[in-house]
Design an enzyme around this catalytic site. Structure first.
Site, PDB file in Angstrom:
ATOM      1  N   GLU A   1       0.293   6.329   0.853  1.00  0.00           N
ATOM      2  CA  GLU A   1      -1.153   6.078   0.821  1.00  0.00           C
ATOM      3  C   GLU A   1      -1.960   7.241   1.387  1.00  0.00           C
ATOM      4  O   GLU A   1      -3.169   7.155   1.523  1.00  0.00           O
ATOM      5  CB  GLU A   1      -1.478   4.792   1.573  1.00  0.00           C
ATOM      6  CG  GLU A   1      -0.714   3.571   1.083  1.00  0.00           C
ATOM      7  CD  GLU A   1      -1.032   3.160  -0.348  1.00  0.00           C
ATOM      8  OE1 GLU A   1      -1.807   3.849  -1.040  1.00  0.00           O
ATOM      9  OE2 GLU A   1      -0.505   2.132  -0.794  1.00  0.00           O
TER      10      GLU A   1
ATOM     11  N   THR B   1       0.035  -0.598  -6.940  1.00  0.00           N
ATOM     12  CA  THR B   1       1.304  -0.120  -7.484  1.00  0.00           C
ATOM     13  C   THR B   1       2.523  -0.576  -6.693  1.00  0.00           C
ATOM     14  O   THR B   1       3.645  -0.357  -7.124  1.00  0.00           O
ATOM     15  CB  THR B   1       1.315   1.415  -7.592  1.00  0.00           C
ATOM     16  OG1 THR B   1       1.256   1.978  -6.274  1.00  0.00           O
ATOM     17  CG2 THR B   1       0.170   1.917  -8.452  1.00  0.00           C
TER      18      THR B   1
END
Length: 137
Positions: free
Chosen positions: A79, A10
């Site tokens: 993340e 992404t």
């Protein structure tokens, strides 16, 4: 160590997190590949899982020096990575990434699936055979 980042999901150009996290913070973004990993489809984002013989395609991103520290913190948060945390979804590791333009290998930070996540993906995950999130369809 201020390594570039290898992004494969992404954070790639045209994807949902690219502009939010990378726009204006990078000096270069170059196509590249990471060998020794495969790609699994996650809930709206991919996971790279270490696996001999696999290859994942993405971009090698070099941050502007003045943006580096803030970008590292922001990407670790995105993340869900904290050094040493057993609850991590991803681990940030150093890997050699090969630039598509000239075949040169560059050391870079890569977020790969944490061991527990990787085991679950190997058992029940959906492999992206192309190794490219942009052509996963």
């Amino acid at each position: 160590m201020r390594l570039p980042f290898f992004v494969y999901g992404t954070l790639r150009p045209g994807e949902v997190n690219h502009d939010h996290f990378l726009r204006g913070r990078t000096g270069s973004e170059e196509r590249g590949r990471l060998d020794g990993v495969v790609l699994y489809d996650g809930p709206g984002y991919p996971y790279a899982v270490q696996e001999p013989g696999g290859t994942v395609h993405g971009e090698l991103v070099t941050a502007h020096p003045e943006a580096y520290d803030g970008l590292l913190v922001a990407l670790d948060r995105l993340e869900d990575y904290a050094p040493g945390d057993p609850q991590n979804l991803y681990e940030r590791i150093e890997c050699d990434v090969v630039r598509d333009t000239d075949g040169v290998s560059v050391r870079a930070w890569v977020y790969v699936a944490a061991p527990a996540v990787a085991a679950e993906l190997r058992a029940r995950g959906k492999l992206i055979g192309s190794g490219d999130w942009l052509v996963r369809g």
